[in-house]
Design an enzyme around this catalytic site. Structure first.
Site, PDB file in Angstrom:
ATOM      1  N   GLY A 122      27.846  24.797  19.165  1.00  0.00           N
ATOM      2  CA  GLY A 122      28.365  25.513  20.023  1.00  0.00           C
ATOM      3  C   GLY A 122      27.550  26.444  21.185  1.00  0.00           C
ATOM      4  N   CYS A 164      18.673  39.421  14.175  1.00  0.00           N
ATOM      5  CA  CYS A 164      18.318  38.623  13.011  1.00  0.00           C
ATOM      6  C   CYS A 164      17.259  36.779  13.353  1.00  0.00           C
ATOM      7  CB  CYS A 164      18.509  38.692  11.820  1.00  0.00           C
ATOM      8  SG  CYS A 164      19.418  40.248  10.953  1.00  0.00           S
TER       9      CYS A 164
HETATM   10  C1  UGA Z   1      22.234  36.659  10.111  1.00  0.00           C
HETATM   11  C2  UGA Z   1      22.116  35.385   7.692  1.00  0.00           C
HETATM   12  O1  UGA Z   1      22.615  34.918   7.796  1.00  0.00           O
HETATM   13  C3  UGA Z   1      21.367  36.921   7.067  1.00  0.00           C
HETATM   14  O2  UGA Z   1      21.805  35.790   5.663  1.00  0.00           O
HETATM   15  C4  UGA Z   1      20.613  37.845   6.402  1.00  0.00           C
HETATM   16  O3  UGA Z   1      20.763  38.649   6.124  1.00  0.00           O
HETATM   17  C5  UGA Z   1      20.750  38.990   8.272  1.00  0.00           C
HETATM   18  O4  UGA Z   1      20.428  37.351   9.695  1.00  0.00           O
HETATM   19  C6  UGA Z   1      19.500  38.665   8.796  1.00  0.00           C
HETATM   20  O5  UGA Z   1      18.267  38.836   8.285  1.00  0.00           O
HETATM   21  O6  UGA Z   1      19.478  40.592   8.787  1.00  0.00           O
HETATM   22  P1  UGA Z   1      23.482  37.080  10.851  1.00  0.00           P
HETATM   23  O7  UGA Z   1      22.341  38.242  12.262  1.00  0.00           O
HETATM   24  O8  UGA Z   1      24.727  38.686  10.842  1.00  0.00           O
HETATM   25  O9  UGA Z   1      23.306  37.318   9.594  1.00  0.00           O
HETATM   26  O10 UGA Z   1      24.601  36.490  11.792  1.00  0.00           O
HETATM   27  P2  UGA Z   1      25.267  35.136  10.861  1.00  0.00           P
HETATM   28  O11 UGA Z   1      26.025  34.999  10.755  1.00  0.00           O
HETATM   29  O12 UGA Z   1      24.196  35.282  10.363  1.00  0.00           O
HETATM   30  O13 UGA Z   1      25.530  34.691  12.574  1.00  0.00           O
HETATM   31  C7  UGA Z   1      23.932  34.336  13.300  1.00  0.00           C
HETATM   32  C8  UGA Z   1      24.300  33.450  14.684  1.00  0.00           C
HETATM   33  O14 UGA Z   1      24.175  31.990  14.418  1.00  0.00           O
HETATM   34  C9  UGA Z   1      25.577  33.888  15.366  1.00  0.00           C
HETATM   35  O15 UGA Z   1      25.352  34.372  16.996  1.00  0.00           O
HETATM   36  C10 UGA Z   1      26.748  33.174  15.611  1.00  0.00           C
HETATM   37  O16 UGA Z   1      27.780  33.097  15.918  1.00  0.00           O
HETATM   38  C11 UGA Z   1      25.289  31.851  14.727  1.00  0.00           C
HETATM   39  N1  UGA Z   1      26.539  30.534  14.694  1.00  0.00           N
HETATM   40  C12 UGA Z   1      26.565  30.955  12.880  1.00  0.00           C
HETATM   41  C13 UGA Z   1      26.471  29.108  14.974  1.00  0.00           C
HETATM   42  O17 UGA Z   1      26.318  29.317  16.378  1.00  0.00           O
HETATM   43  N2  UGA Z   1      26.988  28.598  14.096  1.00  0.00           N
HETATM   44  C14 UGA Z   1      27.396  28.502  12.629  1.00  0.00           C
HETATM   45  O18 UGA Z   1      27.003  27.367  11.972  1.00  0.00           O
HETATM   46  C15 UGA Z   1      26.470  29.571  12.457  1.00  0.00           C
END
Ligand code: UGA
Length: 463
Positions: A257, A264
């Site tokens: 996407g 983070c």
């Molecule tokens: C991330 C980690 O997932 C947590 O485990 C960690 O504790 C946290 O950082 C941190 O270091 O505090 P977070 O930033 O809340 O958590 O968000 P995520 O759910 O990891 O998503 C990050 C980004 O990746 C979002 O923009 C999401 O849309 C994107 N994403 C996620 C994708 O584009 N594709 C995916 O398959 C999954």
């Protein structure tokens, strides 16, 4: 246990509220008087599901209190957990805040208490921690205290669940000669049914980083794979699904996407590249992860141009979703903001909507020229193109056929691959995604998939 949690941002407040629910006696400490005022009234300053309920419960049972008295809270705690911010606001690390907190906390702590660092810090700083803490204790003639690292792995939007039902708990030993620090943390987490992994402090710091770097790598991999799929007419979601049955690969974090945002993943990729360079380590893989991620944002702008006959100048763009992912109001490094700025720079008029009122309020200030409206229908009305950037359920469930009637042109970029292209195309849309091709209305009957270039050359019958 009596626990002081220092820093009441996303990490600290979730930690404090969850520990209070586990019946520890928690004092949350923050220097921001306004934040403390709202928290005392049970108002959480950001959106995080279940957190307001936990905070309210903690206040009513008396298990959760808030103060700005850092020394007092540290003096009466069995454990002090430091969760202050470590970003420098420019893609790097700053350790001044954590140093300042340690300088106040450490001399005040009681002899039997444990210091726990939960903030994400550069490995080099972790190396300096034992001497830093020991010198502060020695300066006031106090006995040494155990110092532990307890990195967090919670995601925004599911932080309470992640905290209370973690996949694992990592404990890093900074300085714990008699095992008292480890025992105290095991006691803190006695309600969590998760493996507890104990290791050295640098290992724990790099475990935390490594997890995020790997997740970021998976996402950029999926995005590069999506380009390959687009070029050959494959569907990246089908391909990833097919790959995911291999237990060595799994299916998580492989959604193609607009790429990753938030406070983070992007920061930790760029911080690690910089920190590694400082110690002479080249990180070509992480550099590519970062590049692929940032390129995606400009590709959305280019895709919009291609779909609108080569220019977005004077076109009205409906931008759906501003937060970096659903179920948060966090706009930090949100792809939507970069995409909006790129479109505005190219002369588009961008009208954005996000279901989170607080995100709507703040985004207009963050992107000069961005118009923010209170509903998706306001954004879509009269638009030449709609771009779905954040996969809020509201956008997935939208009556797109009706939305199309209100648009000037039925053109849609699905930046999260969450809609069904065939349905959209049947409703007269040109539907464009990343890694699932572009469907044009006329081509649907033969199931054909057109390239963006082919779409750009489409003749529009009057809009
Ligand atoms: C991330 C980690 O997932 C947590 O485990 C960690 O504790 C946290 O950082 C941190 O270091 O505090 P977070 O930033 O809340 O958590 O968000 P995520 O759910 O990891 O998503 C990050 C980004 O990746 C979002 O923009 C999401 O849309 C994107 N994403 C996620 C994708 O584009 N594709 C995916 O398959 C999954």
């Amino acid at each position: 246990m009596r626990v002081a949690v220092v820093g009441l941002g996303y990490v600290g407040l979730v930690t404090g509220a969850c520990l209070a629910e586990w019946e520890h006696e928690v004092t949350g400490v923050d220097a921001d008087a306004r934040r403390l005022g709202s928290l005392r009234e049970g108002r959480v300053p950001f959106h995080e599901p279940r957190l307001p309920e936990l905070v309210a419960d903690g206040i009513s049972t008396g298990k959760l209190q808030f103060t700005d008295d850092l020394r007092g809270a540290s003096a009466s705690a069995d454990m002090v957990i430091v969760a202050v911010g470590t970003h420098d606001g420019n893609g790097g690390w700053q350790t001044d805040t954590v140093r300042g907190a340690i300088a106040d906390i450490v001399p005040a702590m009681g002899d039997g208490a444990t210091l726990v660092i939960r903030s994400t810090l550069p490995p080099d700083f972790i190396r300096q921690l034992p001497a830093l803490v020991a010198s502060r204790r020695a300066a006031v003639g106090a006995a040494s205290i155990p110092v532990m690292l307890n990195p967090e792995f919670t995601r925004e939007g599911r932080a309470v669940r992640d905290y209370q039902q973690p996949d694992r708990i990592v404990l890093g030993i900074v300085s714990d000669p008699d095992g008292h620090g480890e025992a105290a943390l095991r006691e803190l987490y006695h309600s969590a049914a998760a493996p507890i992994v104990v290791m050295g402090a640098i290992d724990a710091a790099i475990t935390k980083l490594g997890a995020n770097l790997f997740l970021a790598t998976k996402i950029s991999f999926a995005n590069e794979l999506a380009e390959i799929c687009d070029a050959f007419g494959a569907d990246v979601a089908t391909v990833v699904d097919g790959m995911s049955y291999d237990s060595r690969i799994g299916g998580g974090f492989l959604k193609a996407g607009v790429g990753f945002g938030g406070s983070c993943l992007p920061n930790q990729v760029s911080m690690t590249i910089r920190t590694a360079a400082q110690v002479g380590v080249d990180t070509p893989l992480l550099t590519a992860v970062d590049e692929v991620n940032h390129r995606r944002r400009s590709q959305v702008v280019e895709r919009a141009k291609a779909l609108l006959d080569g220019t977005v100048r004077g076109r009205r763009v409906a931008l759906l979703g501003l937060t970096f992912k659903p179920d948060t109001d966090d706009l930090r490094d949100a792809p939507a903001l970069t995409i909006a700025s790129g479109l505005i720079e190219q002369g588009a008029s961008v009208v954005a909507y996000d279901p989170m009122p607080t995100a709507r309020e703040r985004s207009a200030d963050l992107v000069p020229g961005l118009e923010v409206v209170p509903s998706s229908s306001d954004a879509i009305r009269g638009a030449d193109i709609a771009i779905l950037v954040t996969e809020w359920p509201e956008f997935v469930e939208l009556d797109w056929a009706a939305a199309g009637q209100a648009m000037n042109r039925r053109v849609l970029i699905d930046g999260r691959n969450v809609l069904t292209g065939e349905q959209l195309a049947a409703a007269g849309f040109t539907y464009s995604s990343f890694g699932r091709g572009t469907l044009v209305p006329d081509a649907v009957a033969d199931g054909a998939v057109a390239s963006p270039a082919a779409v750009a050359s489409l003749q529009w019958g009057g809009g």
